[in-house]
Design an enzyme around this catalytic site. Sequence first.
Site, PDB file in Angstrom:
ATOM      1  N   LYS A   1       0.820  -1.210   0.000  1.00  6.91           N
ATOM      2  CA  LYS A   1       0.000   0.000   0.000  1.00  6.91           C
ATOM      3  C   LYS A   1       0.856   1.263   0.000  1.00  6.91           C
ATOM      4  O   LYS A   1       1.817   1.372   0.762  1.00  6.91           O
ATOM      5  CB  LYS A   1      -0.913   0.002   1.224  1.00  6.91           C
ATOM      6  CG  LYS A   1      -1.811   1.233   1.326  1.00  6.91           C
ATOM      7  CD  LYS A   1      -2.617   1.215   2.623  1.00  6.91           C
ATOM      8  CE  LYS A   1      -3.467   2.476   2.759  1.00  6.91           C
ATOM      9  NZ  LYS A   1      -4.211   2.498   4.048  1.00  6.91           N
TER      10      LYS A   1
ATOM     11  N   CYS B   1      -0.068   0.072   5.753  1.00  4.52           N
ATOM     12  CA  CYS B   1      -0.685  -1.247   5.905  1.00  4.52           C
ATOM     13  C   CYS B   1       0.192  -2.155   6.773  1.00  4.52           C
ATOM     14  O   CYS B   1       1.326  -2.474   6.399  1.00  4.52           O
ATOM     15  CB  CYS B   1      -0.894  -1.888   4.535  1.00  4.52           C
ATOM     16  SG  CYS B   1      -1.488  -3.587   4.617  1.00  4.52           S
TER      17      CYS B   1
ATOM     18  N   LYS C   1      -6.295   2.007  -8.186  1.00  7.66           N
ATOM     19  CA  LYS C   1      -5.481   0.838  -8.487  1.00  7.66           C
ATOM     20  C   LYS C   1      -5.213   0.727  -9.988  1.00  7.66           C
ATOM     21  O   LYS C   1      -6.149   0.797 -10.791  1.00  7.66           O
ATOM     22  CB  LYS C   1      -6.165  -0.427  -7.985  1.00  7.66           C
ATOM     23  CG  LYS C   1      -6.379  -0.410  -6.473  1.00  7.66           C
ATOM     24  CD  LYS C   1      -7.284  -1.534  -5.999  1.00  7.66           C
ATOM     25  CE  LYS C   1      -7.577  -1.400  -4.518  1.00  7.66           C
ATOM     26  NZ  LYS C   1      -8.571  -2.383  -4.042  1.00  7.66           N
TER      27      LYS C   1
ATOM     28  N   SER D   1      -0.987 -12.163   3.676  1.00  5.44           N
ATOM     29  CA  SER D   1       0.307 -12.123   4.367  1.00  5.44           C
ATOM     30  C   SER D   1       0.631 -13.429   5.095  1.00  5.44           C
ATOM     31  O   SER D   1       1.807 -13.805   5.209  1.00  5.44           O
ATOM     32  CB  SER D   1       0.350 -10.948   5.355  1.00  5.44           C
ATOM     33  OG  SER D   1      -0.653 -11.090   6.351  1.00  5.44           O
TER      34      SER D   1
ATOM     35  N   TRP E   1      -5.572   6.129   9.056  1.00  9.63           N
ATOM     36  CA  TRP E   1      -6.635   5.778   9.986  1.00  9.63           C
ATOM     37  C   TRP E   1      -7.758   6.824  10.070  1.00  9.63           C
ATOM     38  O   TRP E   1      -8.877   6.512  10.462  1.00  9.63           O
ATOM     39  CB  TRP E   1      -6.061   5.576  11.392  1.00  9.63           C
ATOM     40  CG  TRP E   1      -5.468   4.214  11.592  1.00  9.63           C
ATOM     41  CD1 TRP E   1      -4.142   3.904  11.665  1.00  9.63           C
ATOM     42  CD2 TRP E   1      -6.186   2.999  11.739  1.00  9.63           C
ATOM     43  NE1 TRP E   1      -3.974   2.560  11.853  1.00  9.63           N
ATOM     44  CE2 TRP E   1      -5.212   1.969  11.890  1.00  9.63           C
ATOM     45  CE3 TRP E   1      -7.528   2.637  11.734  1.00  9.63           C
ATOM     46  CZ2 TRP E   1      -5.553   0.626  12.058  1.00  9.63           C
ATOM     47  CZ3 TRP E   1      -7.867   1.299  11.901  1.00  9.63           C
ATOM     48  CH2 TRP E   1      -6.898   0.307  12.055  1.00  9.63           C
TER      49      TRP E   1
ATOM     50  N   LYS F   1     -11.261   6.067   8.866  1.00  6.23           N
ATOM     51  CA  LYS F   1     -11.909   4.948   9.587  1.00  6.23           C
ATOM     52  C   LYS F   1     -12.387   5.408  10.974  1.00  6.23           C
ATOM     53  O   LYS F   1     -13.444   4.940  11.448  1.00  6.23           O
ATOM     54  CB  LYS F   1     -10.927   3.775   9.727  1.00  6.23           C
ATOM     55  CG  LYS F   1     -10.387   3.255   8.411  1.00  6.23           C
ATOM     56  CD  LYS F   1      -9.375   2.158   8.641  1.00  6.23           C
ATOM     57  CE  LYS F   1      -8.791   1.618   7.347  1.00  6.23           C
ATOM     58  NZ  LYS F   1      -7.921   2.593   6.653  1.00  6.23           N
TER      59      LYS F   1
END
EC number: 2.5.1.18
Length: 311
Positions: A106, A118, A145, A172, A305, A308
């Site tokens: 990211k 990220c 993207k 991951s 953040w 969010k």
Amino acid sequence: MLTLPCFTTPPQPPPTRPVRSGPVPAPEVSRTRTTTATRARMAGSRPSRAATSGETCSHHPLINTGAPRPRRRSTALALSAFLLLVLLTGLPDAAVAANMTEVCVKAAVGHPDTLGDCPFSQRVLLTLEEKKVPYQMKLIDVSNKPDWFLKINPEGKVPVYNGGDGKWIADSDVITQVIEEKYPTPSLVTPAEYASVGSKIFSTFVTFLKSKDASDGSEKALVDELQALEEHLKAHGPYINGANISAVDLSLAPKLYHLQVALEHFKGWKVPETLTSVHAYTEALFSRESFVKTKATKENLIAGWAPKVNP
């Protein structure tokens, strides 16, 4: 039967040469060789091997001045020079790129050319750094993207990993396992009994970060998880698996970094000072060269953040 008489010729004395007065002239070959060497000295150069040894016969099977000399020596020198050039400058870009490990991670919010926040992307980068695996990092603007990224990864999630074989792998958990199998040294394997230590910290952190109700118990839930980590570190530290860092530490490190930076910024909250082992643990993790090299800046982490926390 007729028998012929056998006649024996008496030995003849060797012919004698007339005696000359003065120095005896040298043989012709020696005179020619001496003349060549003398000319070389007069010219100020060292006489050649052929001039001083007489190896100038055109009819010699190995020494033929009229035929081209073997090129083995010049070929070997050219090959040595090429290998030295490769060692000094590396292989051509195309050759390196064909086998280069690639990781899509990211990019920072609003800064597509800067490493983003990220924690799962950082986990993969940490694994590669700890194992000293060369890699090429590709930054992905998740708000825009590129088509090539969606082509190799239709879900559009980061991180994705290509180990040099052209196969792109997502998640991951899967990526770090693949890296461990391909590059087993140094080992980052965590014993099964420790693999879940701290596994609930990140989810309780996110719940508390987004919470608008101080009495909903989200803070206590996070403190309880941190307390469990504290007790484990006191018994087994300094890392989860003792003296050596392992995969579980590389998974926890980015999450604990997000926890510290985001909670302090958005809630003015800090990890309790009584959790001394946790503080020592985070300091050890955050000071590692691999972490310093792969972490997002605090500004970019907060920017990531913000939407969010305050949608």
